[in-house]
Design an enzyme around this catalytic site. Sequence first.
Site, PDB file in Angstrom:
ATOM      1  N   GLU A 166       5.441 -24.531  -2.114  1.00  0.00           N
ATOM      2  CA  GLU A 166       5.551 -24.826  -0.686  1.00  0.00           C
ATOM      3  C   GLU A 166       5.097 -26.255  -0.389  1.00  0.00           C
ATOM      4  O   GLU A 166       5.681 -26.947   0.455  1.00  0.00           O
ATOM      5  CB  GLU A 166       4.709 -23.844   0.127  1.00  0.00           C
ATOM      6  CG  GLU A 166       5.206 -22.413   0.095  1.00  0.00           C
ATOM      7  CD  GLU A 166       4.718 -21.649  -1.122  1.00  0.00           C
ATOM      8  OE1 GLU A 166       3.982 -22.238  -1.941  1.00  0.00           O
ATOM      9  OE2 GLU A 166       5.066 -20.457  -1.266  1.00  0.00           O
ATOM     10  N   PRO A 210       2.972 -22.319 -18.187  1.00  0.00           N
ATOM     11  CA  PRO A 210       2.585 -21.159 -17.373  1.00  0.00           C
ATOM     12  C   PRO A 210       2.401 -21.535 -15.912  1.00  0.00           C
ATOM     13  O   PRO A 210       1.982 -22.645 -15.586  1.00  0.00           O
ATOM     14  CB  PRO A 210       1.271 -20.703 -18.002  1.00  0.00           C
ATOM     15  CG  PRO A 210       0.710 -21.952 -18.622  1.00  0.00           C
ATOM     16  CD  PRO A 210       1.899 -22.738 -19.100  1.00  0.00           C
ATOM     17  N   GLY A 267       0.716 -30.228 -12.027  1.00  0.00           N
ATOM     18  CA  GLY A 267       1.531 -31.268 -11.409  1.00  0.00           C
ATOM     19  C   GLY A 267       2.366 -32.080 -12.372  1.00  0.00           C
ATOM     20  O   GLY A 267       2.759 -33.203 -12.043  1.00  0.00           O
ATOM     21  N   GLU A 268       2.687 -31.536 -13.562  1.00  0.00           N
ATOM     22  CA  GLU A 268       3.452 -32.306 -14.544  1.00  0.00           C
ATOM     23  C   GLU A 268       4.781 -31.638 -14.904  1.00  0.00           C
ATOM     24  O   GLU A 268       5.310 -31.858 -15.992  1.00  0.00           O
ATOM     25  CB  GLU A 268       2.625 -32.528 -15.810  1.00  0.00           C
ATOM     26  CG  GLU A 268       1.445 -33.461 -15.612  1.00  0.00           C
ATOM     27  CD  GLU A 268       0.838 -33.946 -16.925  1.00  0.00           C
ATOM     28  OE1 GLU A 268       0.696 -35.168 -17.079  1.00  0.00           O
ATOM     29  OE2 GLU A 268       0.527 -33.093 -17.779  1.00  0.00           O
ATOM     30  N   ASN A 315      11.257 -21.258  -8.399  1.00  0.00           N
ATOM     31  CA  ASN A 315      12.239 -22.241  -7.941  1.00  0.00           C
ATOM     32  C   ASN A 315      13.054 -22.825  -9.098  1.00  0.00           C
ATOM     33  O   ASN A 315      12.498 -23.484  -9.971  1.00  0.00           O
ATOM     34  CB  ASN A 315      11.486 -23.360  -7.194  1.00  0.00           C
ATOM     35  CG  ASN A 315      12.411 -24.458  -6.721  1.00  0.00           C
ATOM     36  OD1 ASN A 315      13.602 -24.250  -6.568  1.00  0.00           O
ATOM     37  ND2 ASN A 315      11.847 -25.638  -6.502  1.00  0.00           N
ATOM     38  N   PRO A 316      14.396 -22.612  -9.109  1.00  0.00           N
ATOM     39  CA  PRO A 316      15.223 -23.187 -10.172  1.00  0.00           C
ATOM     40  C   PRO A 316      15.751 -24.579  -9.861  1.00  0.00           C
ATOM     41  O   PRO A 316      16.441 -25.184 -10.684  1.00  0.00           O
ATOM     42  CB  PRO A 316      16.390 -22.195 -10.252  1.00  0.00           C
ATOM     43  CG  PRO A 316      16.581 -21.791  -8.822  1.00  0.00           C
ATOM     44  CD  PRO A 316      15.188 -21.756  -8.207  1.00  0.00           C
ATOM     45  N   LEU A 317      15.458 -25.091  -8.665  1.00  0.00           N
ATOM     46  CA  LEU A 317      16.075 -26.344  -8.247  1.00  0.00           C
ATOM     47  C   LEU A 317      15.491 -27.561  -8.947  1.00  0.00           C
ATOM     48  O   LEU A 317      16.197 -28.543  -9.187  1.00  0.00           O
ATOM     49  CB  LEU A 317      15.964 -26.497  -6.725  1.00  0.00           C
ATOM     50  CG  LEU A 317      16.667 -25.397  -5.907  1.00  0.00           C
ATOM     51  CD1 LEU A 317      16.528 -25.665  -4.423  1.00  0.00           C
ATOM     52  CD2 LEU A 317      18.133 -25.283  -6.298  1.00  0.00           C
ATOM     53  N   GLU A 318      14.196 -27.516  -9.290  1.00  0.00           N
ATOM     54  CA  GLU A 318      13.609 -28.654 -10.009  1.00  0.00           C
ATOM     55  C   GLU A 318      14.275 -28.872 -11.363  1.00  0.00           C
ATOM     56  O   GLU A 318      14.694 -29.989 -11.671  1.00  0.00           O
ATOM     57  CB  GLU A 318      12.098 -28.466 -10.162  1.00  0.00           C
ATOM     58  CG  GLU A 318      11.300 -28.891  -8.949  1.00  0.00           C
ATOM     59  CD  GLU A 318       9.808 -28.899  -9.221  1.00  0.00           C
ATOM     60  OE1 GLU A 318       9.118 -29.789  -8.683  1.00  0.00           O
ATOM     61  OE2 GLU A 318       9.321 -28.033  -9.971  1.00  0.00           O
TER      62      GLU A 318
END
Length: 439
Positions: free
Chosen positions: A68, A271, A313-314, A338-341
Site C-alpha cells: 500500500e 520472503p 525494500g530491495e 502484487n504481480p505488477l512489479e
Amino acid sequence: MSERWARTILTTYRWLGAAAFPLVGGYIVWRAGKGKEDRTRRHERYGRAGRARPEGPLIWMHAASVGETVAVLGLIDHLLGYGINIVLTTGTVTSAKVAEERLGDRVIHQYVPLDLKPAVSRFLDHWKPDLAIMAESEIWPMTILELGARRVPQVLVNGRLSDRSFASWQKRSYLAEALFENLAHVIAQSELDGERFRALGARPVTVSGNLKGDTGVPPVDKAALEFLEDGIGDRETWAAVSTHEGEETIAADVHVKLKPRHPDLLTIVVPRHPERGDELEQQFKARGLKVGRRSRNDFITPDTDILLGDSIGEMGLYLRLTEVAFVGRSLVQEGGQNPLEPARLGTAVLSGTNVQNFRDAYRRLIDRGGARLVRDGEMLAGGVNYLLNNYKARRAMMQAGLAAVEDMSGALKRTLQALDPYIHPLIVKSRLNGGDDYG
C-alpha cells in the site's frame, strides 16, 4: 431496528476499546520482541506524536503495509507539489523503512495509532488533519467514527474488498452501512470492487483502476546489483518472491528437481517477511542446499543454490537478477501478492491460483499472455523448466507483461480527479499561509 443495533454495537466497541487501552502495553511489547514493532517508537501506537504539527493544511494518509505504501508514493508526490503537509502512517516496520527510503523527510512518518478511542483521539487532537486518505482495504471502525465525529472528510483510495471481506461485511450489512456512511468518497480499484462498496452503502464510489499500475519501476542500488551480478555471472536464475510460509520449501523442492536439467541453476527466494531468514536458511540447509543471504551480504559462489533475499525494500534488486518470477501467497495461502512489479521489470510471471486480492491485475496479465497460473509445486517446476528452456516463449511473456502494465496505467490521474474537490480547498489554504512546508 438494524440501524439502532449497529449504533449499539459501535458504541460498545468504542467503550470496550477504551477499557482495554491500559492493557495493550504488554501486547505491544510482545510484538516489539518479535520485531513487529519499532521499540524506540512504540509510543506512536498509543497516538503520541513523534514531532510537532507543522503550520498550514495537513493530510493524514494511511497505508498499512509495504504494498500500500508503494502504491500511494505517486499520489503523495503530487500532493506534496501542492505545498500541503502530509502525515503518513503505516502499520509495519518494513513499510516504515520503505517510506523513509523513498520519501525521506518530505513527509512526517508515524506508526498508525491502535484502533482504540484513547489512541485515535490523542492522534487526532495533535495532528488535526484537514483530510484523511486511507489506502486499499483499511477499515478501522473507531478511526472512521472519530474522524466522522470531527467532520474530517475521509476518502478511501485504491479501494479493494476481497471475497472474504465482502462476504463478512455482507453478513453485517447494517454495520457496514453505519461505518461507510462516514466516508466522503470511495475510489475503487475495479468495477467489481466498486459494486461491492456500493452494495455495502458507500456513496459516492468512483472506479480509478489500480494505483500499483502507476508506481513506476522499482528502484535499485547499482552497487548492490553489480555485486550480485558479479557472483551470478551467466548462471540460469529464477525467483520466488513475496513468498509466505510453505512456499519457500516448494521453491527449494523446485530447485532440487530442476538441478539435474540445469546444473548451474540459482534460485532466488524473497520472503514476504524477511525476519524469517534464520528459519528459512535452516530449512534450505536441511535439504542439502547452500544458501547465500542478502542480509549478510554474502557473495554468490558457483556452488550457491539459494540466494535468500532477507532484506527490506530491495525487490527491484532481486527482480533485475532474473527473467522468471513466481509470485507468492498464491499456492499455500489465499489472496496473492502484487504481480505488477515483476511484470513492469520485464519478468515472466508465474503464480498459484489463489490470487483473489489481485484478480483484476492477473486477469489482464493472463489475457495478454504475461502471466500463467500453476496448481501446485509440480506444475511450478514444469513452468520454470519450460521458460528456462524456451527463450522465445520467455521473451514473449516478458513483453506481454510490460504491455499489460502499460494498459493499466492512468489510475493516478483518475484518483487525483476524484480527490480534487477535497484537495482544492487545501491548496487555497496553503497559498494563503504562504505555502509553508516542514522546513
